[in-house]
Design a protein around this motif. Structure first.
Motif, PDB file in Angstrom:
ATOM      1  N   PHE A 130       2.689  45.427  38.754  1.00  0.00           N
ATOM      2  CA  PHE A 130       2.923  44.386  38.113  1.00  0.00           C
ATOM      3  C   PHE A 130       3.228  42.585  38.202  1.00  0.00           C
ATOM      4  O   PHE A 130       2.587  42.073  37.380  1.00  0.00           O
ATOM      5  N   ASN A 131       2.888  42.784  38.964  1.00  0.00           N
ATOM      6  CA  ASN A 131       2.253  41.302  39.651  1.00  0.00           C
ATOM      7  C   ASN A 131       0.667  40.934  39.420  1.00  0.00           C
ATOM      8  O   ASN A 131       0.423  39.776  39.491  1.00  0.00           O
ATOM      9  N   SER A 132      -0.511  42.057  39.259  1.00  0.00           N
ATOM     10  CA  SER A 132      -1.159  42.100  39.448  1.00  0.00           C
ATOM     11  C   SER A 132      -1.845  41.104  37.675  1.00  0.00           C
ATOM     12  O   SER A 132      -2.235  40.379  37.194  1.00  0.00           O
ATOM     13  N   PHE A 133      -0.740  40.906  36.874  1.00  0.00           N
ATOM     14  CA  PHE A 133      -0.525  40.810  35.691  1.00  0.00           C
ATOM     15  C   PHE A 133      -0.234  39.641  35.877  1.00  0.00           C
ATOM     16  O   PHE A 133      -0.695  38.739  34.907  1.00  0.00           O
ATOM     17  N   ALA A 134       0.679  38.772  36.883  1.00  0.00           N
ATOM     18  CA  ALA A 134       1.310  37.865  36.963  1.00  0.00           C
ATOM     19  C   ALA A 134      -0.675  36.732  37.751  1.00  0.00           C
ATOM     20  O   ALA A 134      -0.404  35.397  36.903  1.00  0.00           O
ATOM     21  N   GLY A 135      -0.758  37.809  38.347  1.00  0.00           N
ATOM     22  CA  GLY A 135      -2.231  37.181  38.942  1.00  0.00           C
ATOM     23  C   GLY A 135      -2.987  36.218  37.982  1.00  0.00           C
ATOM     24  O   GLY A 135      -4.134  35.812  37.538  1.00  0.00           O
ATOM     25  N   GLU A 136      -3.596  37.912  36.573  1.00  0.00           N
ATOM     26  CA  GLU A 136      -4.655  37.250  35.621  1.00  0.00           C
ATOM     27  C   GLU A 136      -3.978  35.578  34.646  1.00  0.00           C
ATOM     28  O   GLU A 136      -4.240  35.431  34.565  1.00  0.00           O
ATOM     29  N   ASP A 137      -2.999  35.871  34.651  1.00  0.00           N
ATOM     30  CA  ASP A 137      -2.001  34.543  33.855  1.00  0.00           C
ATOM     31  C   ASP A 137      -2.224  33.909  34.323  1.00  0.00           C
ATOM     32  O   ASP A 137      -3.089  32.381  33.591  1.00  0.00           O
ATOM     33  N   PHE A 138      -1.931  33.557  35.746  1.00  0.00           N
ATOM     34  CA  PHE A 138      -2.483  32.582  36.328  1.00  0.00           C
ATOM     35  C   PHE A 138      -3.651  31.598  36.310  1.00  0.00           C
ATOM     36  O   PHE A 138      -4.074  31.068  36.547  1.00  0.00           O
ATOM     37  N   GLN A 220      16.213  37.215  40.064  1.00  0.00           N
ATOM     38  CA  GLN A 220      16.066  38.404  40.974  1.00  0.00           C
ATOM     39  C   GLN A 220      16.492  39.779  39.303  1.00  0.00           C
ATOM     40  O   GLN A 220      17.529  39.106  38.965  1.00  0.00           O
ATOM     41  N   LEU A 221      15.943  40.481  38.572  1.00  0.00           N
ATOM     42  CA  LEU A 221      16.423  41.340  37.966  1.00  0.00           C
ATOM     43  C   LEU A 221      17.502  42.203  37.879  1.00  0.00           C
ATOM     44  O   LEU A 221      17.637  42.758  39.550  1.00  0.00           O
ATOM     45  N   GLU A 222      18.089  42.769  37.162  1.00  0.00           N
ATOM     46  CA  GLU A 222      18.904  43.498  37.430  1.00  0.00           C
ATOM     47  C   GLU A 222      18.646  45.153  37.611  1.00  0.00           C
ATOM     48  O   GLU A 222      17.963  45.050  36.970  1.00  0.00           O
ATOM     49  N   PRO A 223      19.408  46.349  38.026  1.00  0.00           N
ATOM     50  CA  PRO A 223      19.418  47.320  38.205  1.00  0.00           C
ATOM     51  C   PRO A 223      18.887  47.853  36.486  1.00  0.00           C
ATOM     52  O   PRO A 223      17.486  48.352  36.644  1.00  0.00           O
ATOM     53  N   ASN A 224      20.065  47.291  35.264  1.00  0.00           N
ATOM     54  CA  ASN A 224      19.010  48.141  34.087  1.00  0.00           C
ATOM     55  C   ASN A 224      17.455  47.239  34.031  1.00  0.00           C
ATOM     56  O   ASN A 224      17.034  47.838  33.366  1.00  0.00           O
ATOM     57  N   GLN A 225      17.537  46.009  34.729  1.00  0.00           N
ATOM     58  CA  GLN A 225      16.616  45.786  33.959  1.00  0.00           C
ATOM     59  C   GLN A 225      15.216  46.464  34.779  1.00  0.00           C
ATOM     60  O   GLN A 225      14.457  46.132  33.879  1.00  0.00           O
ATOM     61  N   LYS A 226      15.002  46.627  36.346  1.00  0.00           N
ATOM     62  CA  LYS A 226      13.890  47.373  36.322  1.00  0.00           C
ATOM     63  C   LYS A 226      13.622  48.420  35.548  1.00  0.00           C
ATOM     64  O   LYS A 226      12.309  49.541  35.618  1.00  0.00           O
ATOM     65  N   LEU A 227      14.404  49.309  34.639  1.00  0.00           N
ATOM     66  CA  LEU A 227      14.188  50.773  34.586  1.00  0.00           C
ATOM     67  C   LEU A 227      13.659  50.192  33.115  1.00  0.00           C
ATOM     68  O   LEU A 227      13.208  51.424  32.415  1.00  0.00           O
ATOM     69  N   GLY A 228      13.199  49.279  32.778  1.00  0.00           N
ATOM     70  CA  GLY A 228      11.731  48.413  31.583  1.00  0.00           C
ATOM     71  C   GLY A 228      12.798  47.957  30.605  1.00  0.00           C
ATOM     72  O   GLY A 228      12.285  47.565  29.142  1.00  0.00           O
ATOM     73  N   GLN A 229      14.105  46.992  30.048  1.00  0.00           N
ATOM     74  CA  GLN A 229      14.834  46.490  29.326  1.00  0.00           C
ATOM     75  C   GLN A 229      13.867  45.083  28.979  1.00  0.00           C
ATOM     76  O   GLN A 229      13.695  44.887  27.875  1.00  0.00           O
ATOM     77  N   ILE A 230      13.440  44.847  30.275  1.00  0.00           N
ATOM     78  CA  ILE A 230      12.641  43.713  30.187  1.00  0.00           C
ATOM     79  C   ILE A 230      10.998  43.076  31.105  1.00  0.00           C
ATOM     80  O   ILE A 230      11.004  44.721  32.126  1.00  0.00           O
ATOM     81  N   SER A 231       9.727  43.383  30.836  1.00  0.00           N
ATOM     82  CA  SER A 231       9.300  43.836  31.771  1.00  0.00           C
ATOM     83  C   SER A 231       9.589  42.789  33.179  1.00  0.00           C
ATOM     84  O   SER A 231       9.881  41.131  32.990  1.00  0.00           O
ATOM     85  N   PRO A 232       8.709  43.501  33.941  1.00  0.00           N
ATOM     86  CA  PRO A 232       8.964  42.803  35.608  1.00  0.00           C
ATOM     87  C   PRO A 232       8.769  41.443  36.328  1.00  0.00           C
ATOM     88  O   PRO A 232       9.180  40.769  36.908  1.00  0.00           O
ATOM     89  N   GLN A 233       7.228  41.509  35.283  1.00  0.00           N
ATOM     90  CA  GLN A 233       6.577  39.971  35.953  1.00  0.00           C
ATOM     91  C   GLN A 233       7.104  38.482  34.846  1.00  0.00           C
ATOM     92  O   GLN A 233       6.465  37.571  35.602  1.00  0.00           O
ATOM     93  N   ILE A 234       8.117  39.221  34.388  1.00  0.00           N
ATOM     94  CA  ILE A 234       8.751  37.765  33.508  1.00  0.00           C
ATOM     95  C   ILE A 234       9.665  36.679  34.062  1.00  0.00           C
ATOM     96  O   ILE A 234       8.673  35.694  34.342  1.00  0.00           O
ATOM     97  N   PRO A 235      10.466  37.098  35.417  1.00  0.00           N
ATOM     98  CA  PRO A 235      10.430  35.927  36.477  1.00  0.00           C
ATOM     99  C   PRO A 235       9.183  35.605  37.191  1.00  0.00           C
ATOM    100  O   PRO A 235       9.105  34.064  37.057  1.00  0.00           O
ATOM    101  N   ILE A 236       8.214  35.924  37.454  1.00  0.00           N
ATOM    102  CA  ILE A 236       6.789  35.414  38.446  1.00  0.00           C
ATOM    103  C   ILE A 236       6.506  34.400  37.248  1.00  0.00           C
ATOM    104  O   ILE A 236       6.585  33.094  37.296  1.00  0.00           O
ATOM    105  N   LEU A 237       5.997  34.632  36.090  1.00  0.00           N
ATOM    106  CA  LEU A 237       5.752  34.247  34.940  1.00  0.00           C
ATOM    107  C   LEU A 237       6.624  32.740  35.013  1.00  0.00           C
ATOM    108  O   LEU A 237       5.645  31.889  34.183  1.00  0.00           O
ATOM    109  N   ILE A 238       7.093  32.900  34.607  1.00  0.00           N
ATOM    110  CA  ILE A 238       8.579  31.622  34.217  1.00  0.00           C
ATOM    111  C   ILE A 238       8.062  30.340  35.566  1.00  0.00           C
ATOM    112  O   ILE A 238       7.789  29.549  35.304  1.00  0.00           O
ATOM    113  N   GLN A 239       7.712  31.334  36.676  1.00  0.00           N
ATOM    114  CA  GLN A 239       7.317  29.821  37.824  1.00  0.00           C
ATOM    115  C   GLN A 239       5.918  29.783  37.663  1.00  0.00           C
ATOM    116  O   GLN A 239       5.873  28.411  38.079  1.00  0.00           O
TER     117      GLN A 239
END
Length: 267
Positions: A130-138, A220-239
Motif C-alpha cells: 500500500f505504500n507504493s500508492f503513497a509513492g504514486e501520490d508523491f 498508527q492504525l488500530e487492529p480493526n482498521q488494518k482489517l480494511g475499514q480504512i485504507s492503510p496508506q491514509i496515515p502516510i498520505l496525511i503526512q
C-alpha cells in the motif's frame, strides 16, 4: 420482490401521488419507527387510519400485499441501521487518525523534508504494498514541480537500487511497520554510499531511523482498521499532504513561475 429493495426509496418515489391519508402512513414509516406488533389492525389504530388505507398505500407503492411490505420494511430498516453504524465507525476512525497525526506533527521535520525535496531534482521513493500508492501520490504532487521521481515498489528493485546509490541521492522510504528486512538492508547500504535518507513510518522504534536524516511519524492504525475499514496508506498520505503544503508555502513564487512557463510552453 426481494430484500434488496430499499423500501424508503420506494415510498419516496411515490410520495407525491399519495392521498393525505396515505401520506400519514408514509410519514410514519419514513420516520423509521419500529413496532413490536406489525399486525395491520394494530397499526391502523396506532396511526389513526383504516386498514383499507394501509392496503391501498401498499399497492400504490408497487407491492402485492401488506405482508410483503412489512418484510421489506424490516429488511430496509436493518440495512439502514447497519449503514449508520458503519458510517459512524468510519468517521470515528478518520477522526482518530487526524487527532493522532496532529499529536505526531513536528514542524521542523516537515520543514527538513520540504527543503531536501526542493534541493534535489532526482528523488527515489521506496514503498512496498500500500505504500507504493503513497509513492504514486508523491509522484503526482511533485512531478509538477520539475522533480524527477522514481517509485520503487518491490524488494528486488529496492535492493538493486540501494547498491547503485550515490552520494547525495535523496531517498524517501515509506513504511508503516518500519520492520521490513529488505528496506532496512537497503537503507543501510544506501546510507554507507552517502545517500540522504528520509523516513515516513508509524514505528518509532524502526531500525530505519538510524539511517535517516529525518523521520516523520504517522498515526498508527488500530487492529480493526488494518482489517480494511480504512485504507492503510491514509496515515502516510496525511503526512505527504503536510509536506506538500509546506513545500508550496516555502516556494510559492518559484512554483508560480514554473507553472507560468509550463503554460506558455503548452500554448
Amino acid at each position: 420482490m426481494t430484500n434488496t429493495i430499499n423500501i424508503f426509496n420506494l415510498i419516496q418515489a411515490q410520495y407525491s401521488s399519495l392521498t393525505p391519508s396515505e401520506m400519514t402512513i408514509a410519514d410514519y414509516f419514513l420516520n423509521k419507527n419500529s413496532l413490536d406488533n406489525f399486525n395491520i389492525n394494530f397499526l391502523s389504530k396506532k396511526i389513526h387510519t383504516s386498514t383499507s388505507s394501509i392496503t391501498r398505500f401498499v399497492k400504490k407503492i408497487g407491492l402485492d400485499n401488506y405482508k410483503e411490505f412489512i418484510y421489506l420494511y424490516n429488511a430496509s430498516l436493518k440495512n439502514q441501521n447497519l449503514f449508520s453504524t458503519i458510517k459512524s465507525d468510519i468517521s470515528q476512525n478518520y477522526s482518530n487518525l487526524i487527532v493522532e497525526s496532529e499529536k505526531n506533527f513536528r514542524s521542523n521535520a516537515i520543514k527538513i523534508f520540504s527543503d531536501l525535496i526542493f534541493n534535489n531534482r532526482f528523488i527515489w521513493f521506496w514503498g512496498l504494498g500500500f505504500n507504493s500508492f503513497a509513492g504514486e501520490d508523491f509522484y503526482f504532487k511533485f512531478f509538477r514541480f520539475g522533480k524527477t521521481i522514481t517509485v520503487l515498489k518491490d524488494h528486488h528493485t529496492i535492493f538493486t537500487a540501494s547498491h547503485q546509490s550515490k552520494k547525495d541521492d535523496l531517498i524517501i522510504i515509506s513504511t508503516m511497520s518500519g520492520n521490513d528486512e529488505y528496506l532496512i538492508k537497503g537503507a543501510k547500504t544506501a546510507y554507507k554510499k552517502g545517500a540522504t535518507i528520509l523516513v515516513i513510518t508509524g514505528n518509532e522504534d524502526s531500525p530505519l531511523i538510524d539511517y535517516a536524516t529525518e523521520t516523520i511519524y504517522c498515526a498508527q492504525l488500530e487492529p480493526n482498521q488494518k482489517l480494511g475499514q480504512i485504507s492503510p496508506q491514509i496515515p502516510i498520505l496525511i503526512q505527504l499532504d503536510m509536506i506538500y503544503s509546506q513545500y508550496y508555502a516555502d516556494n510559492e513564487i518559484i512554483i508560480g513561475k514554473k507553472w507560468g512557463e509550463s503554460e506558455h510552453f503548452l500554448n
